[in-house]
Design a protein around this motif. Structure first.
Motif, PDB file in Angstrom:
ATOM      1  N   PRO A  96     -35.791  52.289 -24.467  1.00 58.65           N
ATOM      2  CA  PRO A  96     -36.503  52.466 -25.743  1.00 58.65           C
ATOM      3  C   PRO A  96     -38.013  52.583 -25.562  1.00 58.65           C
ATOM      4  CG  PRO A  96     -35.797  50.191 -25.492  1.00 58.65           C
ATOM      5  CD  PRO A  96     -35.191  50.948 -24.350  1.00 58.65           C
ATOM      6  N   GLN A 134     -31.264  51.553 -29.284  1.00 66.64           N
ATOM      7  CA  GLN A 134     -30.883  50.668 -28.175  1.00 66.64           C
ATOM      8  C   GLN A 134     -29.532  51.132 -27.627  1.00 66.64           C
ATOM      9  OE1 GLN A 134     -32.952  48.363 -27.071  1.00 66.64           O
ATOM     10  NE2 GLN A 134     -34.436  48.495 -28.749  1.00 66.64           N
ATOM     11  N   GLU A 148     -27.660  47.964 -25.888  1.00 69.50           N
ATOM     12  CA  GLU A 148     -27.806  46.664 -26.547  1.00 69.50           C
ATOM     13  C   GLU A 148     -26.471  45.954 -26.721  1.00 69.50           C
ATOM     14  OE1 GLU A 148     -29.980  44.743 -30.502  1.00 69.50           O
ATOM     15  OE2 GLU A 148     -29.562  46.892 -30.393  1.00 69.50           O
TER      16      GLU A 148
END
Length: 310
Positions: free
Chosen positions: A146, A166, A169
């Motif tokens: 990111p 993301q 994530e």
């Protein structure tokens, strides 16, 4: 010609023939010796050592501290990461295998016929395979980042997103992002395997099918797929084996995050050996993985032979 001398001439020629065969056998052994030495040094001996380590209390720095069988094998079942790692590895293997075989076959069908763009497309599809897996993983780590990745900044500038995307994530997003990397890198390789199989199918078979009025779908189901079975079996074996042994891409992209949900079986072996410094448990897990791979490959070969006989 005196036929009474034939047995004598045959017996006289036998030593020469047998000596010639012995010389050829020795020459063949001489040619095979480097390969045999290589296999013995880099496969057989390490395999025997790993097998021995799996039966002992063997630490990374302390060495062999004696036998403790079956403690290493029972410790695997007690490891809280073992079950999730097996499930995650199987999920990853199924997804990657379906996508790689399906996309590889589609690309092979696309570039099968020679044309203006077929050479360019074949080269383009094969180019990602020239990059090492670790290098490709680092490349995609930057692509997914990111902070430095090229995706989020333009979208944020256009006002389409408020926060950077993301990609790594969650467990699902990390799995899909890693799968995209592997498909991008290896789709051309499996295209090549299946393309060779497609080009080995005689054109007369397709001509006969066209004369009989068979449609494209009928030709594909009843001619292409059955005759492509050996190439498909080879691609399937390579894809399943490689996916079950996945390590580099997950180690570089996720390192098991988030919350150890992207840990593969090979990553678990690495953790046991070099983080917990327990080579005995790592060796036991390696033996189990090897046994599973042998069983899977044996079943695949058996299924291939059964299909060919049928």
């Amino acid at each position: 010609m005196d036929l009474t001398d034939a047995p004598a001439r045959a017996s006289a020629m036998k030593p020469k023939a047998s000596g010639w065969h012995r010389a050829r056998r020795r020459l063949g052994l001489l040619y095979a010796a480097p390969t045999a030495i290589y296999v013995a040094v880099f496969f057989v001996i390490p395999l025997l050592l790993v097998f021995r380590m799996s039966f002992g209390n063997w630490t990374l720095l302390g060495g062999d501290r004696g036998l403790n069988f079956p403690a290493n094998y029972t410790a695997i079942a007690k490891n809280s990461l073992f079950g999730p790692a097996v499930i995650f590895t199987i999920e990853y293997t199924v997804i990657v295998t379906i996508l790689l075989i399906g996309l590889g076959l589609a690309l092979a069908l696309l570039v099968q016929e020679g044309g203006r763009w077929s050479g360019f497309l074949r080269t383009s599809f094969l180019l990602p395979g020239a990059i090492g897996l670790a290098t490709a993983s680092l490349l995609f780590w930057g692509f997914y980042s990111p902070a430095i990745g090229p995706i989020s900044p333009p979208l944020e500038a256009l006002g389409l997103i408020d926060d950077p995307i993301q990609f790594l994530e969650t467990s699902l997003s990390a799995l899909l992002s890693t799968t995209f990397l592997i498909v991008w890198k290896y789709a051309g390789f499996y295209m090549l395997i299946l393309l060779v199989g497609l080009q080995s199918i005689p054109s007369e078979v397709y001509e006969a099918a066209a004369i009989d009025g068979a449609s494209w779908s009928q030709t594909f189901r009843r001619i292409t797929l059955p005759l492509l079975r050996p190439s498909l079996a080879l691609a399937l074996i390579l894809c399943i084996t490689g996916s079950l042994l996945a390590f580099d891409q997950f180690y570089i992209l996720t390192k098991g995050a988030p919350d150890n949900t992207t840990v593969t079986v090979v990553q678990l072996i690495y953790r046991e050996a070099f983080q917990r410094q327990n080579l005995g448990t790592a060796a036991a897990l390696s033996i189990i993985v090897l046994a599973v791979l042998l069983v899977i490959n044996a079943l695949q070969f058996r299924g291939l032979r059964s299909a060919e006989r049928g």
